[in-house]
Design a protein around this motif. Structure first.
Motif, PDB file in Angstrom:
ATOM      1  N   SER A  67      84.074  18.659   0.120  1.00  0.00           N
ATOM      2  CA  SER A  67      83.846  17.474   0.950  1.00  0.00           C
ATOM      3  C   SER A  67      82.640  17.694   1.843  1.00  0.00           C
ATOM      4  O   SER A  67      82.313  18.833   2.206  1.00  0.00           O
ATOM      5  CB  SER A  67      85.077  17.157   1.817  1.00  0.00           C
ATOM      6  N   SER A 115      81.430  15.989   5.433  1.00  0.00           N
ATOM      7  CA  SER A 115      81.671  15.085   6.563  1.00  0.00           C
ATOM      8  C   SER A 115      80.445  15.131   7.462  1.00  0.00           C
ATOM      9  O   SER A 115      80.066  16.206   7.927  1.00  0.00           O
ATOM     10  CB  SER A 115      82.912  15.512   7.353  1.00  0.00           C
ATOM     11  N   LEU A 151      83.878  14.662  -1.904  1.00  0.00           N
ATOM     12  CA  LEU A 151      84.352  13.600  -1.019  1.00  0.00           C
ATOM     13  C   LEU A 151      83.358  13.450   0.129  1.00  0.00           C
ATOM     14  O   LEU A 151      83.111  14.405   0.867  1.00  0.00           O
ATOM     15  CB  LEU A 151      85.735  13.952  -0.463  1.00  0.00           C
ATOM     16  N   TYR A 152      82.782  12.265   0.262  1.00  0.00           N
ATOM     17  CA  TYR A 152      81.836  11.992   1.347  1.00  0.00           C
ATOM     18  C   TYR A 152      82.517  11.140   2.412  1.00  0.00           C
ATOM     19  O   TYR A 152      83.206  10.163   2.094  1.00  0.00           O
ATOM     20  CB  TYR A 152      80.611  11.237   0.819  1.00  0.00           C
ATOM     21  N   GLN A 153      82.303  11.522   3.687  1.00  0.00           N
ATOM     22  CA  GLN A 153      82.827  10.698   4.782  1.00  0.00           C
ATOM     23  C   GLN A 153      81.913  10.845   5.998  1.00  0.00           C
ATOM     24  O   GLN A 153      81.346  11.904   6.248  1.00  0.00           O
ATOM     25  CB  GLN A 153      84.262  11.081   5.127  1.00  0.00           C
ATOM     26  N   THR A 154      81.757   9.742   6.724  1.00  0.00           N
ATOM     27  CA  THR A 154      80.790   9.729   7.818  1.00  0.00           C
ATOM     28  C   THR A 154      81.439   9.304   9.133  1.00  0.00           C
ATOM     29  O   THR A 154      82.371   8.503   9.168  1.00  0.00           O
ATOM     30  CB  THR A 154      79.626   8.770   7.517  1.00  0.00           C
ATOM     31  N   LYS A 186      76.365   5.531   9.664  1.00  0.00           N
ATOM     32  CA  LYS A 186      77.471   5.053   8.818  1.00  0.00           C
ATOM     33  C   LYS A 186      77.180   5.270   7.338  1.00  0.00           C
ATOM     34  O   LYS A 186      78.087   5.470   6.547  1.00  0.00           O
ATOM     35  CB  LYS A 186      77.722   3.564   9.080  1.00  0.00           C
ATOM     36  N   GLU A 230      81.866   2.389   2.416  1.00  0.00           N
ATOM     37  CA  GLU A 230      82.972   3.067   1.743  1.00  0.00           C
ATOM     38  C   GLU A 230      83.151   4.511   2.213  1.00  0.00           C
ATOM     39  O   GLU A 230      84.199   5.114   1.991  1.00  0.00           O
ATOM     40  CB  GLU A 230      82.791   3.036   0.225  1.00  0.00           C
ATOM     41  N   PHE A 231      82.126   5.073   2.877  1.00  0.00           N
ATOM     42  CA  PHE A 231      82.218   6.444   3.371  1.00  0.00           C
ATOM     43  C   PHE A 231      82.556   6.509   4.859  1.00  0.00           C
ATOM     44  O   PHE A 231      82.925   7.571   5.361  1.00  0.00           O
ATOM     45  CB  PHE A 231      80.900   7.194   3.139  1.00  0.00           C
ATOM     46  N   ILE A 259      84.240   6.481   8.375  1.00  0.00           N
ATOM     47  CA  ILE A 259      85.580   6.754   8.884  1.00  0.00           C
ATOM     48  C   ILE A 259      85.783   6.225  10.299  1.00  0.00           C
ATOM     49  O   ILE A 259      86.741   5.516  10.578  1.00  0.00           O
ATOM     50  CB  ILE A 259      85.884   8.270   8.877  1.00  0.00           C
ATOM     51  N   LYS A 260      84.832   6.543  11.206  1.00  0.00           N
ATOM     52  CA  LYS A 260      85.112   6.257  12.613  1.00  0.00           C
ATOM     53  C   LYS A 260      83.842   6.248  13.453  1.00  0.00           C
ATOM     54  O   LYS A 260      82.917   7.015  13.213  1.00  0.00           O
ATOM     55  CB  LYS A 260      86.076   7.321  13.160  1.00  0.00           C
TER      56      LYS A 260
END
Length: 236
Positions: free
Chosen positions: A112, A114, A175-178, A216, A220-221, A223-224
């Motif tokens: 992942s 982040s 897994l990508y999340q921002t 951001k 779709e990636f 988070i918050k």
């Protein structure tokens, strides 16, 4: 919880660079004065394996991606100690990781990524700086200082990279999340208030260096949103 290590990747112009070189404290138990202030020690206290990576101070992003790969390989003993890692990238550290994953096809090694206030779509303040002070990049090279990383943070160069790698990132196993920071002007660290104003005029809400929109990346990636400026996000 995960048994794989968390690799914490710093941004451009790491302000503690000289200190960590002189004191050899990059991954020591005392991280009170580290770029990531008390973050690694907190992760360790909560049972995670966590390590700081290290890349060149302000070099071009392909060099920084290469450095990040070497740093992770050293931490994992060429992925014999751990087969995968999780990366937490602050600011340009997130872009370094994306370039590394793409350049070296490491999607099977990075479980992942982040990112925290990473300028995925570039930064209008960097555009402004390159417009007015681009002469500093070749000048710095004369004295042996590589600051070409600032060219890689323009909105146009980030847009081109995003277009080039989108199909790869959309389909790979990472897994990508921002996470994105944004605060009002009067809550920004004073040195960041000038860039805050430029970014606000061009891109809207920001944390003093990176806009909410750029951090951001893609909906779709995302988070918050975090109520913190660029320094608050890393413990300062």
């Amino acid at each position: 919880k995960t048994n794989d290590p968390l690799i914490v990747a710093h941004g451009i112009c790491r302000f503690d660079h000289v200190l960590t070189i002189l004191t050899h404290t990059d991954n020591s138990g005392d991280d009170r004065f580290h770029y990531f202030r008390k973050i690694r020690s907190t992760l360790l206290e909560h049972g995670f394996e966590a390590c700081h990576s290290s890349v060149c101070w302000a070099g071009n992003i392909d060099k920084r991606a290469e450095n990040l790969k070497s740093s992770i390989e050293a931490i994992t003993d060429n992925f014999t100690k751990w087969e995968k890692v999780h990366i937490i990238g602050h600011s340009m550290g997130g872009l370094d990781a994306r370039h590394m994953i793409y350049n070296y096809k490491m999607q099977d090694r990075v479980a992942s990524l982040s990112t925290i206030s990473t300028p995925h779509w570039g930064c209008s303040f960097v555009d402004w700086g390159n417009k007015h002070f681009s002469f500093l990049i070749p000048l710095a090279k004369i004295i042996g200082l590589n600051i070409k990383g600032f060219e890689d943070l323009t909105r146009e160069n980030c847009r081109r990279f995003n277009e080039k790698v989108w199909s790869f990132e959309r389909e790979n196993r990472t897994l990508y999340q921002t996470f994105a920071g944004a605060v009002p002007y009067d809550q920004v660290f004073p040195l960041f208030r000038f860039p805050y104003s430029i970014i606000f005029q061009q891109e809207g809400e920001n944390d003093g260096l990176v806009s909410l929109k750029s951090a951001k990346w893609r909906d779709e990636f995302f988070i918050k949103k975090v109520d913190a400026d660029h320094l608050n996000q890393i413990g300062w």
